[in-house]
Design a protein around this motif. Structure first.
Motif, mmCIF file in Angstrom:
data_model
loop_
_atom_site.group_PDB
_atom_site.id
_atom_site.type_symbol
_atom_site.label_atom_id
_atom_site.label_comp_id
_atom_site.label_asym_id
_atom_site.label_seq_id
_atom_site.Cartn_x
_atom_site.Cartn_y
_atom_site.Cartn_z
ATOM 1 N N VAL A 38 -1.060 25.805 4.706
ATOM 2 C CA VAL A 38 -0.473 26.409 5.893
ATOM 3 C C VAL A 38 -1.257 25.952 7.123
ATOM 4 C CG1 VAL A 38 0.093 28.540 7.105
ATOM 5 C CG2 VAL A 38 0.267 28.429 4.603
ATOM 6 N N VAL A 39 -0.528 25.461 8.118
ATOM 7 C CA VAL A 39 -1.130 25.145 9.415
ATOM 8 C C VAL A 39 -0.595 26.159 10.419
ATOM 9 C CG1 VAL A 39 -1.472 23.409 11.202
ATOM 10 C CG2 VAL A 39 -1.208 22.697 8.819
ATOM 11 N N LEU A 40 -1.490 27.004 10.916
ATOM 12 C CA LEU A 40 -1.103 28.049 11.864
ATOM 13 C C LEU A 40 -1.403 27.595 13.291
ATOM 14 C CD1 LEU A 40 -2.410 31.341 10.187
ATOM 15 C CD2 LEU A 40 -0.024 30.605 10.452
ATOM 16 N N PHE A 41 -0.397 27.688 14.156
ATOM 17 C CA PHE A 41 -0.555 27.318 15.561
ATOM 18 C C PHE A 41 -0.721 28.603 16.374
ATOM 19 C CE2 PHE A 41 1.351 23.785 13.475
ATOM 20 C CZ PHE A 41 0.886 22.658 14.139
ATOM 21 N N GLN B 80 -1.462 38.081 16.257
ATOM 22 C CA GLN B 80 -1.958 36.825 15.693
ATOM 23 C C GLN B 80 -3.031 37.049 14.632
ATOM 24 O OE1 GLN B 80 -2.021 33.247 18.468
ATOM 25 N NE2 GLN B 80 -2.274 34.881 19.982
ATOM 26 N N ASP B 81 -3.936 37.990 14.891
ATOM 27 C CA ASP B 81 -4.971 38.274 13.891
ATOM 28 C C ASP B 81 -4.350 38.839 12.608
ATOM 29 O OD1 ASP B 81 -6.988 37.342 15.470
ATOM 30 O OD2 ASP B 81 -7.717 39.315 16.109
ATOM 31 N N GLU B 82 -3.341 39.684 12.772
ATOM 32 C CA GLU B 82 -2.642 40.236 11.611
ATOM 33 C C GLU B 82 -2.004 39.110 10.791
ATOM 34 O OE1 GLU B 82 1.258 43.007 10.495
ATOM 35 O OE2 GLU B 82 0.567 42.880 12.585
ATOM 36 N N LEU B 83 -1.394 38.153 11.480
ATOM 37 C CA LEU B 83 -0.756 37.028 10.790
ATOM 38 C C LEU B 83 -1.800 36.234 9.996
ATOM 39 C CD1 LEU B 83 1.845 35.353 10.367
ATOM 40 C CD2 LEU B 83 1.194 34.030 12.413
ATOM 41 N N VAL B 84 -2.954 36.008 10.589
ATOM 42 C CA VAL B 84 -4.017 35.282 9.897
ATOM 43 C C VAL B 84 -4.452 36.029 8.641
ATOM 44 C CG1 VAL B 84 -6.424 34.520 10.062
ATOM 45 C CG2 VAL B 84 -4.856 34.115 11.971
ATOM 46 N N GLU B 85 -4.643 37.318 8.770
ATOM 47 C CA GLU B 85 -5.106 38.113 7.623
ATOM 48 C C GLU B 85 -4.084 38.102 6.489
ATOM 49 O OE1 GLU B 85 -5.938 41.824 9.539
ATOM 50 O OE2 GLU B 85 -8.070 41.352 9.760
ATOM 51 N N THR C 155 -10.982 30.381 26.964
ATOM 52 C CA THR C 155 -11.726 30.624 25.742
ATOM 53 C C THR C 155 -11.306 31.963 25.151
ATOM 54 O OG1 THR C 155 -13.601 29.448 26.682
ATOM 55 C CG2 THR C 155 -14.029 30.812 24.762
ATOM 56 N N LEU C 156 -11.124 32.001 23.834
ATOM 57 C CA LEU C 156 -10.725 33.224 23.143
ATOM 58 C C LEU C 156 -11.793 33.622 22.128
ATOM 59 C CD1 LEU C 156 -6.998 32.277 22.455
ATOM 60 C CD2 LEU C 156 -7.840 33.857 24.207
ATOM 61 N N SER C 157 -11.982 34.926 21.976
ATOM 62 C CA SER C 157 -12.920 35.437 20.969
ATOM 63 C C SER C 157 -12.167 35.526 19.639
ATOM 64 C CB SER C 157 -13.464 36.806 21.387
ATOM 65 O OG SER C 157 -12.425 37.687 21.762
ATOM 66 N N ILE C 158 -12.257 34.463 18.873
ATOM 67 C CA ILE C 158 -11.414 34.285 17.677
ATOM 68 C C ILE C 158 -12.144 34.757 16.412
ATOM 69 C CG2 ILE C 158 -9.985 32.442 18.617
ATOM 70 C CD1 ILE C 158 -11.919 30.451 17.181
ATOM 71 N N ASN C 159 -12.660 35.960 16.423
ATOM 72 C CA ASN C 159 -13.479 36.444 15.309
ATOM 73 C C ASN C 159 -12.743 36.440 13.978
ATOM 74 O OD1 ASN C 159 -16.081 37.502 16.711
ATOM 75 N ND2 ASN C 159 -14.411 38.287 17.969
ATOM 76 N N THR C 160 -11.528 36.955 13.953
ATOM 77 C CA THR C 160 -10.765 37.000 12.705
ATOM 78 C C THR C 160 -10.433 35.598 12.217
ATOM 79 O OG1 THR C 160 -9.824 39.165 13.244
ATOM 80 C CG2 THR C 160 -8.648 37.840 11.617
ATOM 81 N N ILE C 161 -10.009 34.756 13.130
ATOM 82 C CA ILE C 161 -9.689 33.373 12.775
ATOM 83 C C ILE C 161 -10.930 32.676 12.218
ATOM 84 C CG2 ILE C 161 -9.001 31.121 13.707
ATOM 85 C CD1 ILE C 161 -7.240 32.686 15.715
ATOM 86 N N ALA C 162 -12.070 32.852 12.896
ATOM 87 C CA ALA C 162 -13.309 32.195 12.468
ATOM 88 C C ALA C 162 -13.738 32.662 11.083
ATOM 89 C CB ALA C 162 -14.414 32.457 13.483
ATOM 90 N N ALA C 163 -13.483 33.929 10.783
ATOM 91 C CA ALA C 163 -13.901 34.474 9.489
ATOM 92 C C ALA C 163 -12.951 34.091 8.361
ATOM 93 C CB ALA C 163 -14.003 35.992 9.595
ATOM 94 N N LYS C 164 -11.676 34.005 8.643
ATOM 95 C CA LYS C 164 -10.670 33.873 7.586
ATOM 96 C C LYS C 164 -10.177 32.454 7.342
ATOM 97 C CE LYS C 164 -10.190 38.383 6.849
ATOM 98 N NZ LYS C 164 -10.423 39.017 5.533
ATOM 99 N N ALA C 165 -10.036 31.636 8.387
ATOM 100 C CA ALA C 165 -9.439 30.306 8.227
ATOM 101 C C ALA C 165 -10.380 29.379 7.471
ATOM 102 C CB ALA C 165 -9.098 29.727 9.589
#
Length: 755
Positions: free
Chosen positions: A497-500, A530-535, A553-563
Motif C-alpha cells: 500500500v502506498v498512502l498519499f 489521516q492518522d486513523e487511516l494509517v492505523e 512541516t507536519l508532526s507526523i508521529n503516527t505515520i513515523a511510528a506505523k509506516a
C-alpha cells in the motif's frame, strides 16, 4: 558701442548653441545608463515622476479579447496617460504566446501614450516556476532546498527567468530570502528553509538564475529578481501573517540578514521588497534605518525597493504609526520605498504634497532614478518587445521539462526505510494500492509510466478530500467512515500500500489581508482522519509506504511510528508522482535532506537545529526526546560511511584559512548521492552561542565501494558573530568541526582560533 552690442549678442548666441548641442538625449544608446537617466529625469513633470513609482494589478482591466488582442478598461487607460512603473501579472491566465502578443501590444500602447515613451515593467512571481499559465511547473522553493544542490537550483531559476521574459515579463517578486522556522506559517514552502547558510546559498542561486547571472538582463533573455521580504517576515509571532515580529538585534544581524546581503552583494538582485511586518515595533515600510541605513549605506544596494501589497497606506490604517494617509506616504518615501504596489491611497498623494513641501521632490527624484535605471538595465527603452517565434520554441522546452524531473529526483527525502522496504522490485508480480487524500487524478497513470511494462498492477482510490476546497477559509470535512472502509478493503486485496498523505494548497497558504482569508494553522498535526487511516491499514500487516505531500512541516508521529517507509516530497513539480514512483521502484536512490527540523509537537516551537546550546537542556514531560527528524536528515539506498576527519592545521588565525576533510565511502550495493554536511560549534563565546551552525555542504555521487575525500575551507569569516557591543567579533578559543550525514549524525575534530 554698436560693435560691442554685436559682439555680446554673438557670445550669447554661441553660448546658447553650445548649451543645446551639449545637451544629452536619453534615447542615445551610446550614453551610459546613468547619463541616460540624468537626461530623462529633468524632462518629467512631478505627476509623470510619481507615475513611475506605482504598480497596479492587471486584473483591473488588462486582458485579451477572443482573438488575443489587447483590451483595456477605462480605469487602466486613465492610469497609463502619464506612464507607469509597472503592471503586475499581465496575461497570467493565458498561454505564453497569447500573453507575449498581448504584452507586446500593452507595452506599445504604454510607450506611445506617455510623453517620453517610457516603457513599463511587467511583473510576475515564482513559487512553482513562473506564476502564469502554460509555463514549466517546478517544485516549490522549500522542495528544491531539500536537494541541497545550489547548482541545480540555479539552472531551475534560469528556466524561470527565460520563460518569464519570453511571455513579456521583466521582474519577478521572488525569490523569498526569509528564514522560516515556524510551521504554523502558511507561506512556509515559499522559502528555502530554517538555516541561514542553506537559505543564503539557495537565494544566491535563485537570483543568479532568474537574472541570467545578471548578463541576461540587458540581453533580453532573463528578468530581474526582487528578493523578499526585508526583513524577518518568516518570524511573525504565532506563525500568523501580519502579526508582529520580535527578533533580537543579534539574531537579526547574524541569522536573518545574510541571505538578503548575499542577494545584494553577490547575486546583484535588481529589487528588494519590504516586509509586511514590523521589526521590534518599527514598521518595516517606514524603517529608514533598515531600508536605507542597512540596505543601501551598509550593503551598497542600487536597485529599487518595492512595497508589499498596499503596505505604505497600511502604515496609517493598519500599523497605525502614521497620523494620516499623506503622513504614511511621506514616511514610506523617506524610509526608502521607491515603488508603491497597488495602493490608491498613498503615493498618489505625492504630487499634491510636493506643492506644500517642495523638498519632497528630491526624494521622489531619488526613487524615480532607481526605477528608470532598472528599465535601462533591462534594455526596455531600446528593445521593449518579445519575438513570438522565440516564445513558441522557448517555453516548456524538452530540456525544461527534463530539468523539472531531475529536480524532483534530487529533492525527495527518504525519512524512514524499515527493513529495507524500499525500493520495491518492479520485476516481481505485485498488487500495489495507491490510496489517500493527496492522490491526484493522474497518479496511477504516472506510476504506470514510471515502471513501464512490468509485473506491477496498480489500483488507485483517493477516498476523501481534507477540506471543502472552497473560498479563502476552507473548512475541514467531517469524517467519512464509508470512504475509510473502502480504502481499507482495497488495501486488504493488495500486496503493498502506498498512502498519499499530508496537506495541500488549501491547508497551507498565504493568509491575505482580508479577514475572510486564512492560511496559517494553530496545530501542525495532519488534518482529518489521516492518522486513523494509517492505523487501520498498517494493522492489516501489509507493507505500507507513505508519500508525504505538504506545504508546511507536519508532526507526523503516527505515520513515523506505523509506516514501513516514508518519502517526504514536500510539493514537487508537475511530474512529482512519476518521480516518486521512479524512486519507490529503485530507478534512482533518494538524496534529499530535510531543509527544516521536523518536530514531534507544536509545543516544541520555536524549534530549529541551530538554537542556542542552552535551549537543549530540558525535554518535555510525556514527549519523546528531540525532534522526529533532524535538520539535514535523509536516508539513501546506498550506505555511507564517514572516516578520517582531519583539519589541515589545528590552528587558524584572523589572516589564515584551514581545510577540513573527511573520507566518505559508499558501502552499499547501489550508486547513490549523498549530501556531506559541515557544522561548526563555537565552544565558548562572550555571548551564548548556537549549538552548531551549518557552514558548508557538498552533494557527491558514489558507486558501490567507491570512496571520496570531501574538503571544506574554513575561513575566519565563518567564525564571526555579533558580540556584546553589537559589533562583529572574531574570538580566540576552541571550535569543533562536525562533518556527517545530518545535523545529528557526524564525526568531529577540533581546532583553535589564535589571535
Amino acid at each position: 558701442m554698436k560693435k560691442l552690442l554685436i559682439l555680446s549678442l554673438t557670445i550669447i548666441l554661441f553660448s546658447a548653441c553650445g548649451e543645446s548641442t551639449s545637451k544629452k538625449d536619453y534615447k542615445d544608446k551610446s550614453l551610459s545608463i546613468d547619463e541616460r537617466v540624468d537626461a530623462l529625469l529633468p524632462l518629467m513633470s512631478i505627476e509623470e515622476k510619481v507615475a513611475q513609482m506605482r504598480i497596479f494589478h492587471a486584473n483591473i482591466g488588462t486582458k485579451p479579447d477572443k482573438d488575443g488582442n489587447l483590451v483595456l478598461s477605462k480605469r487602466v487607460i486613465k492610469k497609463l496617460k502619464l506612464g507607469i512603473a509597472g503592471i503586475k501579472n499581465p496575461g497570467e491566465h493565458i498561454d505564453p504566446v497569447t500573453a507575449a502578443k498581448m504584452n507586446n501590444e500593452l507595452q506599445k500602447y504604454i510607450i506611445e501614450n506617455n510623453r517620453w515613451g517610457i516603457p513599463a515593467l511587467f511583473v510576475t512571481e515564482s513559487y512553482n516556476g513562473v506564476d502564469a499559465e502554460g509555463c514549466t511547473l517546478f517544485g516549490r522553493p522549500m522542495t528544491s532546498a531539500a536537494s541541497f544542490n545550489p547548482e541545480l537550483v540555479q539552472r531551475q531559476w534560469d528556466v524561470v527567468g527565460k520563460e518569464a521574459r519570453l511571455r513579456g515579463m521583466h521582474m519577478c517578486h521572488s525569490p523569498e530570502a526569509d528564514v522560516v522556522r515556524d510551521p504554523r506559517f502558511g507561506r512556509m514552502s515559499e522559502a528555502f528553509g530554517e538555516d541561514t547558510y542553506l537559505v543564503t546559498q539557495m537565494v544566491k542561486s535563485a537570483v543568479k538564475g532568474v537574472q541570467g547571472d545578471y548578463k541576461g538582463l540587458g540581453a533580453g533573455t532573463h528578468i530581474g529578481a526582487v528578493a523578499k521580504h526585508f526583513a524577518g517576515y518568516g518570524q511573525v509571532l504565532g506563525g500568523s501573517n501580519f502579526a508582529a515580529i520580535e527578533i533580537s538585534e543579534r539574531t537579526l544581524i547574524d541569522e536573518i540578514y545574510p541571505p538578503f546581503e548575499a542577494a545584494v552583494k553577490e547575486a546583484k538582485t535588481l529589487g528588494i521588497m519590504a516586509s509586511h511586518g514590523d521589526l521590534n515595533g518599527v514598521a518595516s515600510h517606514g524603517n529608514k534605518e533598515l531600508l536605507t541605513g542597512v540596505l543601501r549605506d551598509q550593503w551598497g544596494f542600487e536597485g529599487y525597493v518595492v512595497s508589499d501589497s498596499n503596505d505604505i497606506a497600511r502604515l496609517f490604517y493598519f500599523m497605525k504609526v502614521a497620523e494620516s494617509p499623506e503622513a504614511a506616504a511621506q514616511m514610506g518615501l523617506e524610509a526608502g520605498i521607491d515603488i508603491d504596489l497597488y495602493a490608491e491611497d498613498s503615493y498618489s498623494y505625492l504630487p499634491k504634497m510636493v506643492k506644500d513641501n517642495p523638498e519632497l521632490e528630491k526624494l521622489i527624484d531619488r526613487s524615480v532614478r532607481r526605477v528608470l535605471r532598472t528599465k535601462f538595465i533591462l534594455g526596455l527603452f531600446d528593445n521593449p518587445y518579445i519575438d513570438l517565434e522565440e516564445t513558441k520554441k522557448g517555453v516548456r522546452s524538452d530540456s525544461s521539462l527534463k530539468l523539472a524531473r531531475e529536480s524532483d529526483l534530487e529533492s525527495v527525502i527518504l525519512l524512514k526505510n524499515e527493513e529495507n522496504t524500499l525500493p520495491l522490485n518492479k520485476n516481481k508480480s505485485t498488487r500495489v494500492a495507491l490510496l489517500g487524500p493527496l492522490l491526484k487524478k493522474n497518479t496511477k497513470e504516472m506510476f504506470e509510466s514510471a515502471v513501464g511494462n512490468s509485473n506491477i498492477k496498480f489500483i488507485a482510490e483517493k477516498g476523501f478530500t481534507l477540506t471543502n476546497e472552497k473560498g479563502g477559509a476552507p473548512e475541514l470535512l467531517p469524517r467519512n467512515p464509508k470512504a475509510i472502509a473502502k480504502l481499507v478493503n482495497i488495501a486488504k486485496k493488495s500486496d503493498v500500500v502506498v498512502l498519499f498523505l499530508g496537506g495541500d494548497k488549501f491547508t497551507a497558504k498565504e493568509a491575505y489581508f482580508s479577514n475572510s482569508t486564512l492560511g496559517d494553522r494553530a496545530t501542525i498535526d495532519p488534518v482529518g482522519p489521516q492518522d486513523e487511516l494509517v492505523e487501520k491499514i498498517t494493522a492489516l500487516g501489509k507493507k505500507v509506504i507513505v508519500v508525504l505531500k505538504h506545504r508546511r512541516t507536519l508532526s507526523i508521529n503516527t505515520i513515523a511510528a506505523k509506516a514501513d517507509a516514508i518519502l517526504d516530497t514536500w510539493d514537487l513539480s508537475e511530474f512529482g508522482d512519476e518521480s516518486t514512483a521512479r524512486i519507490i521502484f529503485g530507478e534512482v536512490s533518494p538524496s534529499g535532506k530535510c531543509p527544516v527540523t521536523i518536530p514531534r509537537s507544536i509545543g516544541q516551537l520555536p524549534y530549529h537545529y541551530s538554537m542556542k546550546e542552552i535551549n537543549y537542556k530540558k525535554e518535555y514531560l510525556f514527549l519523546g526526546k528531540g525532534p522526529l527528524y533532524p535538520f539535514g536528515h535523509g536516508l539513501s539506498y546506498g550506505k555511507f560511511d564517514y572516516t578520517n576527519i582531519n583539519v589541515s592545521n589545528s590552528e587558524i588565525t584572523p589572516n589564515t584559512e584551514i581545510t577540513a576533510s573527511v573520507t566518505v565511502t559508499n558501502s552499499g550495493k547501489v550508486k547513490a548521492k549523498e549530501v556531506v554536511q559541515m557544522y561548526i560549534k563555537d565552544e565558548i563565546g562572550s555571548v551564548t552561542r548556537p549549538d552548531k551552525e551549518l557552514k558548508g555542504f557538498e552533494k557527491i555521487e558514489l558507486a558501490p565501494g567507491e570512496s571520496k575525500t570531501v574538503s571544506f575551507t574554513i575561513t575566519p569569516k565563518m567564525l564571526e558573530f555579533t558580540g556584546k557591543s553589537m559589533e562583529k567579533v572574531l574570538e580566540a578559543g576552541d571550535y569543533t568541526v562536525k562533518i556527517g550525514t545530518s545535523s545529528k549524525e557526524y564525526i568531529e575534530t577540533k581546532f583553535k582560533l589564535k589571535k
